[in-house]
Design an enzyme around this catalytic site. Structure first.
Site, mmCIF file in Angstrom:
data_model
loop_
_atom_site.group_PDB
_atom_site.id
_atom_site.type_symbol
_atom_site.label_atom_id
_atom_site.label_comp_id
_atom_site.label_asym_id
_atom_site.label_seq_id
_atom_site.Cartn_x
_atom_site.Cartn_y
_atom_site.Cartn_z
ATOM 1 N N GLY A 9 0.626 -1.276 -0.028
ATOM 2 C CA GLY A 9 -0.004 0.085 -0.143
ATOM 3 C C GLY A 9 0.981 1.343 0.160
ATOM 4 N N ILE A 11 1.547 3.678 2.334
ATOM 5 C CA ILE A 11 2.320 3.915 3.369
ATOM 6 C C ILE A 11 3.277 2.736 3.560
ATOM 7 C CG2 ILE A 11 2.838 4.356 5.795
ATOM 8 C CD1 ILE A 11 -0.018 5.821 5.756
ATOM 9 N N LEU A 32 -3.777 -7.570 -1.378
ATOM 10 C CA LEU A 32 -3.841 -6.570 -2.544
ATOM 11 C C LEU A 32 -5.299 -6.117 -3.138
ATOM 12 C CD1 LEU A 32 -1.748 -8.597 -5.160
ATOM 13 C CD2 LEU A 32 -0.909 -6.834 -3.672
ATOM 14 N N LEU A 58 -5.206 -11.424 6.097
ATOM 15 C CA LEU A 58 -4.787 -11.433 7.524
ATOM 16 C C LEU A 58 -5.577 -12.524 8.289
ATOM 17 C CD1 LEU A 58 -3.924 -8.045 8.561
ATOM 18 C CD2 LEU A 58 -2.476 -9.857 8.055
ATOM 19 N N SER A 123 -4.428 5.723 13.898
ATOM 20 C CA SER A 123 -4.537 7.042 13.147
ATOM 21 C C SER A 123 -5.110 8.201 14.380
ATOM 22 C CB SER A 123 -5.898 6.871 12.444
ATOM 23 O OG SER A 123 -6.463 8.148 11.800
ATOM 24 N N THR A 125 -7.555 9.796 13.910
ATOM 25 C CA THR A 125 -8.922 9.826 13.866
ATOM 26 C C THR A 125 -9.463 9.094 15.081
ATOM 27 O OG1 THR A 125 -10.758 9.116 12.330
ATOM 28 C CG2 THR A 125 -9.055 7.395 12.951
ATOM 29 N N TYR A 147 -14.986 3.414 10.870
ATOM 30 C CA TYR A 147 -13.379 3.169 10.727
ATOM 31 C C TYR A 147 -12.527 3.556 11.821
ATOM 32 C CZ TYR A 147 -8.939 5.079 9.389
ATOM 33 O OH TYR A 147 -7.520 5.515 9.647
ATOM 34 N N LYS A 151 -9.946 1.352 14.575
ATOM 35 C CA LYS A 151 -8.657 1.471 14.971
ATOM 36 C C LYS A 151 -8.596 1.598 16.735
ATOM 37 C CE LYS A 151 -6.328 2.026 11.202
ATOM 38 N NZ LYS A 151 -5.349 1.141 10.615
ATOM 39 N N PHE A 176 -0.995 11.230 11.731
ATOM 40 C CA PHE A 176 -2.003 12.390 11.217
ATOM 41 C C PHE A 176 -2.215 12.451 9.683
ATOM 42 C CE2 PHE A 176 -3.160 14.819 15.042
ATOM 43 C CZ PHE A 176 -2.311 13.951 16.053
ATOM 44 N N ASN A 177 -1.836 13.236 9.065
ATOM 45 C CA ASN A 177 -2.232 13.203 7.563
ATOM 46 C C ASN A 177 -1.117 13.008 6.707
ATOM 47 O OD1 ASN A 177 -4.420 14.733 9.043
ATOM 48 N ND2 ASN A 177 -5.456 14.697 6.818
ATOM 49 N N ARG A 289 -18.059 18.932 5.033
ATOM 50 C CA ARG A 289 -18.267 17.564 5.056
ATOM 51 C C ARG A 289 -18.651 17.368 6.402
ATOM 52 N NH1 ARG A 289 -13.225 14.120 3.058
ATOM 53 N NH2 ARG A 289 -12.142 15.183 4.822
HETATM 54 C C1 UD1 Z 1 -9.185 11.842 6.649
HETATM 55 C C2 UD1 Z 1 -10.095 11.054 7.462
HETATM 56 C C3 UD1 Z 1 -9.260 10.528 8.529
HETATM 57 C C4 UD1 Z 1 -8.202 9.500 7.926
HETATM 58 C C5 UD1 Z 1 -7.286 10.458 7.159
HETATM 59 C C6 UD1 Z 1 -6.193 9.507 6.423
HETATM 60 C C7 UD1 Z 1 -12.323 12.102 6.993
HETATM 61 C C8 UD1 Z 1 -13.500 12.884 7.671
HETATM 62 N N1 UD1 Z 1 -11.437 11.630 7.944
HETATM 63 O O1 UD1 Z 1 -8.851 12.777 7.465
HETATM 64 O O2 UD1 Z 1 -10.125 9.499 9.328
HETATM 65 O O3 UD1 Z 1 -7.412 8.919 9.006
HETATM 66 O O4 UD1 Z 1 -8.281 10.975 6.079
HETATM 67 O O5 UD1 Z 1 -5.581 10.615 5.599
HETATM 68 O O6 UD1 Z 1 -12.423 11.524 5.694
HETATM 69 N N2 UD1 Z 1 -11.138 18.712 1.865
HETATM 70 C C9 UD1 Z 1 -11.494 19.718 0.841
HETATM 71 N N3 UD1 Z 1 -11.817 19.068 -0.040
HETATM 72 C C10 UD1 Z 1 -12.067 17.784 -0.360
HETATM 73 C C11 UD1 Z 1 -11.451 16.759 0.348
HETATM 74 C C12 UD1 Z 1 -10.859 17.221 1.457
HETATM 75 O O7 UD1 Z 1 -11.669 20.773 1.247
HETATM 76 O O8 UD1 Z 1 -12.294 17.392 -1.723
HETATM 77 C C13 UD1 Z 1 -10.550 19.285 3.266
HETATM 78 C C14 UD1 Z 1 -11.167 18.592 4.469
HETATM 79 O O9 UD1 Z 1 -12.453 19.426 4.571
HETATM 80 C C15 UD1 Z 1 -10.299 18.648 5.431
HETATM 81 C C16 UD1 Z 1 -8.738 18.891 4.866
HETATM 82 O O10 UD1 Z 1 -9.080 18.863 3.428
HETATM 83 O O11 UD1 Z 1 -10.174 19.859 6.136
HETATM 84 C C17 UD1 Z 1 -8.102 17.365 4.839
HETATM 85 O O12 UD1 Z 1 -9.099 16.289 4.530
HETATM 86 P P1 UD1 Z 1 -8.576 14.749 4.300
HETATM 87 O O13 UD1 Z 1 -7.446 14.728 3.273
HETATM 88 O O14 UD1 Z 1 -10.000 14.136 3.860
HETATM 89 O O15 UD1 Z 1 -8.188 14.261 5.469
HETATM 90 P P2 UD1 Z 1 -8.850 14.396 7.058
HETATM 91 O O16 UD1 Z 1 -10.231 14.906 7.006
HETATM 92 O O17 UD1 Z 1 -7.899 15.108 8.035
#
Ligand code: UD1
Length: 347
Positions: A9, A11, A32, A58, A123, A125, A147, A151, A176-177, A289
């Site tokens: 994957g 990561i 996969l 798994l 995560s 999350t 989800y 975790k 985090f992200n 969202r």
């Molecule tokens: C998301 C997941 C989180 C997961 C993480 C993994 C959600 C609500 N949360 O986190 O559980 O662990 O990904 O990477 O899905 N945004 C836009 N436009 C878009 C998409 C996103 O503006 O089309 C904004 C969102 O509102 C947010 C930021 O971008 O403020 C980040 O979004 P995203 O990449 O989906 O991450 P998370 O929401 O933090």
């Protein structure tokens, strides 16, 4: 020998590369379901070393146990899992089965094979709606979707396991992200269908594959009204696993944030991406969202103290590397079936 679940994957492939570069032997276990074996070919091409691959789910405890024994595995890095929130709301049982039951079977197999070293991908999350920022590891845990709860329940199961037998050494890493890609442009995120996450969407818009980005809310109480997240380079996330492996024996069980400690807004991402790519990222403002929080970023102090680890890569590098990957691989790995999907012989 290190087993990496989910090693094909996004990561996982970066973690495999970091392990091989550091001189570890690696066996990847991956069903996969959301990854391509091509990523592993590329990992091996980048570092000039080989790894072994087993296409096992798994939940097949017997096959996992056999693999642990056949390869003489000493530690498992468990990254396999499903991670789409929307999908988890629609199919919670599928998520509990894949993520929770999958982990239960994995650790049962590990117990049978007497492999008691585990690093688990959790995560941010699990924290849910932040009560304060930056978020440290003692923040309350209140995930807001199935989800996130898989975790959370896995974390609790691992804490119970360690309480029952403190021969286990376990590191729970709360990402985090993760964004960006390997600087070679050969490894990166290859989401199937319409991406859920921000960076893949921004990159596809910059490339012209999508018309525009919808910014999901610009009325949050943040500097520019858009959401704030702790974006961390995937190569830094991978190096966090190496640090965790090195320090696994320091404490019986540890739970550590992997973040940069810096919050970046959606608009700042768009601007940085435009400047590194030289391509416009047309965007409009849409509704918030459901389930999104205004801001979420880590306190990474514990990782520095326990793991001697810090993120090193800037937002510009994250965007530049993500862009290089997107530009070189407009269709991701795009190899629906691999010519040699046969299991490798044990090393
Ligand atoms: C998301 C997941 C989180 C997961 C993480 C993994 C959600 C609500 N949360 O986190 O559980 O662990 O990904 O990477 O899905 N945004 C836009 N436009 C878009 C998409 C996103 O503006 O089309 C904004 C969102 O509102 C947010 C930021 O971008 O403020 C980040 O979004 P995203 O990449 O989906 O991450 P998370 O929401 O933090």
């Amino acid at each position: 020998m290190i087993m990496v679940t989910g090693g094909a994957g996004y990561i996982g492939s970066h973690v495999c590369l970091a392990l091989l570069d550091a001189g570890f032997d690696v066996v990847v276990v991956d069903n996969l379901s959301n990854s391509k074996r091509t990523s592993l070919d590329r990992v091996q091409a980048i570092c000039g070393k080989s790894l072994s691959f087993r296409p096992i789910d798994l939940r097949d405890e017997e096959a996992i146990c056999k693999t642990l024994r056949d390869f003489g595995v000493t530690a498992v890095l468990h990254l396999a899992g499903l991670k789409a929130i929307g999908e988890s709301n629609e199919n919670p049982l599928g998520y509990y089965d894949n993520n929770f039951v999958g982990t239960l079977r994995l650790v049962s197999a590990m117990k049978n094979a007497s492999v008691k070293k585990l690093i688990f991908s959790s995560s941010a999350t699990v924290y849910g709606d932040p009560a304060y920022l930056p978020i440290d590891e003692s923040h309350s845990l209140a995930p807001t979707n199935p989800y996130g709860r898989t975790k959370y329940f896995i974390e609790e199961m691992l804490r119970d396991l360690h309480r029952s037998d403190n021969d286990w050494t376990i590191a729970i890493l709360r990402y985090f992200n993760p964004v960006g890609a390997h600087e070679s442009g050969l490894l990166g995120e290859d989401p199937s269908g319409i991406p859920n996450n921000l960076l893949p969407l921004v990159a596809q818009v910059a490339l012209g594959k999508r018309e525009r980005l919808v910014i999901l809310g610009n009325d949050y109480p943040t500097l520019d009204g858009t959401g704030i997240r702790d974006f961390i380079h995937v190569v830094d996330v991978a190096s966090g696993h190496l640090s965790a492996l090195k320090h696994l024996n320091d404490s019986g069980i540890m739970t550590v944030n992997l973040g940069t400690g810096t919050g970046t807004s959606v608009l700042q991402i768009v601007q940085t991406f435009e400047s590194v790519s030289g391509s416009p990222v047309p965007h409009t403002i849409g509704e918030r969202r459901i389930g999104d929080v205004a801001a979420c970023y880590a306190d990474p102090t514990l990782a520095a103290d326990l793991l001697e680890w810090k993120s090193t890569k800037s937002l510009t590098q994250m965007c530049a590397d993500h862009w290089r990957w997107q530009l070189n691989n407009p269709n991701g790995y795009h190899q629906p079936s691999h010519p040699s999907d046969e299991p490798d012989a044990p090393a």
